[in-house]
Enzyme design. Structure first.
Site, PDB file in Angstrom:
ATOM      1  N   CYS A  62      41.695  32.807  40.169  1.00 28.17           N
ATOM      2  CA  CYS A  62      40.181  32.319  40.575  1.00 28.17           C
ATOM      3  C   CYS A  62      39.456  32.617  39.593  1.00 28.17           C
ATOM      4  O   CYS A  62      39.291  33.927  39.056  1.00 28.17           O
ATOM      5  CB  CYS A  62      40.097  32.931  41.838  1.00 28.17           C
ATOM      6  SG  CYS A  62      38.359  32.611  42.501  1.00 28.17           S
ATOM      7  N   CYS A 105      36.952  35.609  40.952  1.00 26.89           N
ATOM      8  CA  CYS A 105      37.517  37.035  41.390  1.00 26.89           C
ATOM      9  C   CYS A 105      38.854  37.408  40.692  1.00 26.89           C
ATOM     10  O   CYS A 105      39.062  38.576  40.710  1.00 26.89           O
ATOM     11  CB  CYS A 105      37.519  37.027  42.959  1.00 26.89           C
ATOM     12  SG  CYS A 105      38.879  36.244  43.567  1.00 26.89           S
ATOM     13  N   CYS A 128      39.736  30.075  47.776  1.00 20.11           N
ATOM     14  CA  CYS A 128      40.267  31.268  47.450  1.00 20.11           C
ATOM     15  C   CYS A 128      40.563  32.171  48.533  1.00 20.11           C
ATOM     16  O   CYS A 128      39.573  32.591  49.171  1.00 20.11           O
ATOM     17  CB  CYS A 128      39.758  32.093  46.313  1.00 20.11           C
ATOM     18  SG  CYS A 128      40.476  33.638  45.823  1.00 20.11           S
ATOM     19  N   CYS A 159      38.050  35.552  47.758  1.00 18.79           N
ATOM     20  CA  CYS A 159      36.540  35.500  48.010  1.00 18.79           C
ATOM     21  C   CYS A 159      35.744  34.430  48.559  1.00 18.79           C
ATOM     22  O   CYS A 159      34.794  34.148  48.403  1.00 18.79           O
ATOM     23  CB  CYS A 159      36.249  35.533  46.165  1.00 18.79           C
ATOM     24  SG  CYS A 159      36.557  34.257  45.180  1.00 18.79           S
ATOM     25  N   CYS A 182      45.234  19.786  44.639  1.00 13.41           N
ATOM     26  CA  CYS A 182      44.348  19.212  43.411  1.00 13.41           C
ATOM     27  C   CYS A 182      43.067  20.012  43.429  1.00 13.41           C
ATOM     28  O   CYS A 182      42.226  20.331  44.221  1.00 13.41           O
ATOM     29  CB  CYS A 182      43.924  17.732  44.181  1.00 13.41           C
ATOM     30  SG  CYS A 182      42.685  16.721  43.009  1.00 13.41           S
TER      31      CYS A 182
END
Length: 137
Positions: free
Chosen positions: A48, A51, A98, A101, A123
């Site tokens: 991510c 984060c 995510c 976060c 995607c």
């Protein structure tokens, strides 16, 4: 929902570029075929961008020719969360975020007939990811 990492919009804006903020925190998609990871074949772990949580690996990445990086499964099932559906080009698709976060990553499509172990296509926007190469560079 409470996340392990929670920040105000001002804090996120200070850490992310305007384009990253628009995608990760504003839940918009980058234009197709423009992302840095759409066609990459480099091995590693996709994290991510907000984060640093490990989300996908190059082993699950496949070429769907849809214009965004595509994965058939996350690295760990609990690294992402799938939420409410939204319409994308007239097609309903669950939103992928995510789990650490809450940042927006992209959409999940199923039953498209890709030759993958799960018949799923996560995607994901390149701007939501940062690739940590397998060689540790």
């Amino acid at each position: 929902m409470a996340y392990d990492i929670e920040k105000s919009d001002a804090e996120w804006r200070a850490e992310l570029t305007p384009a990253e903020f628009r995608v990760l925190r504003g839940a918009t998609d980058e234009a197709p075929f423009t992302g840095e990871y759409t066609d990459t074949k480099e091995e590693g772990v996709y994290c991510c961008r907000a984060c640093g949580a490990e989300l996908f690996t190059s082993e699950e990445k496949f070429d769907s020719r849809c214009g965004w990086p595509s994965f058939y499964d996350p690295k760990d099932l609990d690294s992402v969360e799938v939420k409410q559906q939204r319409s994308l080009f007239g097609q309903e698709a669950p939103v992928v975020q995510c789990a650490r976060c809450g940042s927006y990553l992209g959409e999940l499509f199923t039953g498209e007939g890709f030759n993958t172990p799960t018949d799923k296509r996560y995607c994901i926007n390149s701007l939501s990811l940062r690739l940590n190469p397998a060689d540790g560079e």
